[in-house]
Design a protein around this motif. Structure first.
Motif, PDB file in Angstrom:
ATOM      1  N   THR A  81       0.770  -1.285   0.072  1.00  0.00           N
ATOM      2  CA  THR A  81       0.178  -0.083  -0.042  1.00  0.00           C
ATOM      3  C   THR A  81       1.064   1.300  -0.018  1.00  0.00           C
ATOM      4  O   THR A  81       0.249   2.283   0.284  1.00  0.00           O
ATOM      5  N   LEU A  82       2.125   1.170  -0.247  1.00  0.00           N
ATOM      6  CA  LEU A  82       3.155   2.078  -0.346  1.00  0.00           C
ATOM      7  C   LEU A  82       4.001   2.095  -1.513  1.00  0.00           C
ATOM      8  O   LEU A  82       4.257   1.028  -1.814  1.00  0.00           O
ATOM      9  N   PHE A  83       3.930   3.401  -2.044  1.00  0.00           N
ATOM     10  CA  PHE A  83       4.879   3.403  -3.304  1.00  0.00           C
ATOM     11  C   PHE A  83       5.886   4.575  -3.200  1.00  0.00           C
ATOM     12  O   PHE A  83       5.137   5.671  -2.925  1.00  0.00           O
ATOM     13  N   ARG A  84       7.032   4.193  -3.382  1.00  0.00           N
ATOM     14  CA  ARG A  84       7.982   5.406  -3.288  1.00  0.00           C
ATOM     15  C   ARG A  84       8.224   5.976  -4.584  1.00  0.00           C
ATOM     16  O   ARG A  84       8.196   5.416  -5.627  1.00  0.00           O
ATOM     17  N   VAL A  85       8.273   7.384  -4.617  1.00  0.00           N
ATOM     18  CA  VAL A  85       8.457   8.334  -5.667  1.00  0.00           C
ATOM     19  C   VAL A  85       9.361   9.290  -5.416  1.00  0.00           C
ATOM     20  O   VAL A  85       9.875   9.489  -4.365  1.00  0.00           O
ATOM     21  N   SER A  86       9.808  10.083  -6.437  1.00  0.00           N
ATOM     22  CA  SER A  86      10.608  11.170  -6.241  1.00  0.00           C
ATOM     23  C   SER A  86      10.084  12.166  -7.167  1.00  0.00           C
ATOM     24  O   SER A  86       9.397  11.949  -8.180  1.00  0.00           O
ATOM     25  N   VAL A  87      10.216  13.511  -7.210  1.00  0.00           N
ATOM     26  CA  VAL A  87       9.726  14.656  -7.761  1.00  0.00           C
ATOM     27  C   VAL A  87      10.478  15.325  -8.455  1.00  0.00           C
ATOM     28  O   VAL A  87      11.731  15.719  -8.011  1.00  0.00           O
ATOM     29  N   GLY A 113      12.561  10.993  -1.515  1.00  0.00           N
ATOM     30  CA  GLY A 113      12.306  10.574  -0.301  1.00  0.00           C
ATOM     31  C   GLY A 113      10.605  10.753   0.075  1.00  0.00           C
ATOM     32  O   GLY A 113      10.299  10.962   1.125  1.00  0.00           O
ATOM     33  N   PHE A 114       9.747  10.630  -0.994  1.00  0.00           N
ATOM     34  CA  PHE A 114       8.254  10.641  -1.086  1.00  0.00           C
ATOM     35  C   PHE A 114       7.685   9.326  -1.129  1.00  0.00           C
ATOM     36  O   PHE A 114       8.038   8.426  -1.795  1.00  0.00           O
ATOM     37  N   THR A 115       6.484   9.286  -0.246  1.00  0.00           N
ATOM     38  CA  THR A 115       5.750   7.849  -0.502  1.00  0.00           C
ATOM     39  C   THR A 115       4.426   8.075  -0.766  1.00  0.00           C
ATOM     40  O   THR A 115       3.704   8.959  -0.215  1.00  0.00           O
ATOM     41  N   LEU A 116       3.856   7.331  -1.631  1.00  0.00           N
ATOM     42  CA  LEU A 116       2.307   7.439  -1.680  1.00  0.00           C
ATOM     43  C   LEU A 116       1.879   6.256  -0.888  1.00  0.00           C
ATOM     44  O   LEU A 116       2.440   5.048  -0.977  1.00  0.00           O
ATOM     45  N   GLN A 117       0.900   6.595  -0.498  1.00  0.00           N
ATOM     46  CA  GLN A 117       0.106   5.476   0.199  1.00  0.00           C
ATOM     47  C   GLN A 117      -1.482   5.625   0.144  1.00  0.00           C
ATOM     48  O   GLN A 117      -2.127   6.555  -0.210  1.00  0.00           O
ATOM     49  N   LEU A 118      -1.850   4.339  -0.108  1.00  0.00           N
ATOM     50  CA  LEU A 118      -3.388   4.061  -0.444  1.00  0.00           C
ATOM     51  C   LEU A 118      -4.002   3.864   0.771  1.00  0.00           C
ATOM     52  O   LEU A 118      -3.894   3.285   1.791  1.00  0.00           O
TER      53      LEU A 118
END
Length: 165
Positions: free
Chosen positions: A10-16, A65-70
């Protein structure tokens, strides 16, 4: 219906990715900031800003260091995002209109991004990468149950006794 099981992330790491473009020929505007997009990453990273590219016209930065969470209470918003003509990610930033946007949140929820926008944070929408789209789609297909539409009852707008016969 398939079951995602307990091992579904339920977590997905991303960068901007951001960019500062130099503006020439303008009396008071010297630079313009943009959010270029969001990219998936597969390892956990500390929050940081790295200069990626420097040219005469533009400097690009990578914010990690960003995380998307559902969240199940956001399923309605996720569903509408998926079915939109252009599914979007929302990058919420600190800073005013003349400063560098400093990302502090990336979200899939339009509702959450709108709440930050109403609180006067800067919110940018960017294209959703296919990998994130598929991840969110699996989650929505598994857990989202649309509420049936309720037909509203018409109210009488006149009094039967006062109507002409």
């Amino acid at each position: 219906m398939m079951s995602l099981g307990n091992d579904f992330p339920t977590l997905f790491r991303v960068s901007v990715l951001t960019a500062c473009e130099r503006v020439e020929g303008h009396t008071w505007l010297k630079e313009r900031w943009r959010i270029l997009g969001v990219v998936p990453v597969h390892e956990e990273q500390a929050t940081s800003r790295t200069e990626l590219l420097v040219t005469d016209q533009e400097t690009q930065y990578l914010w990690t260091g960003f995380t998307l969470q559902l969240h199940k209470d956001e399923l309605e918003s996720y569903y509408h995002n998926l079915t939109a003509p252009k599914p979007r990610l929302y990058v919420v930033c600190h800073g005013d209109a003349n400063e560098e946007p400093i990302p502090f949140l990336v979200t899939l929820s339009y509702d959450e991004s709108a709440a930050y926008g109403e609180a006067e944070s800067r919110v940018y929408d960017v294209s959703m990468p296919a990998e994130i789209y598929r991840w969110m789609e699996l989650y929505v297909l598994e857990y989202y149950n649309p509420k049936p539409r309720e037909k509203r009852e018409r109210q009488k707008w006149f009094n039967d006794k006062s109507s002409p016969s």
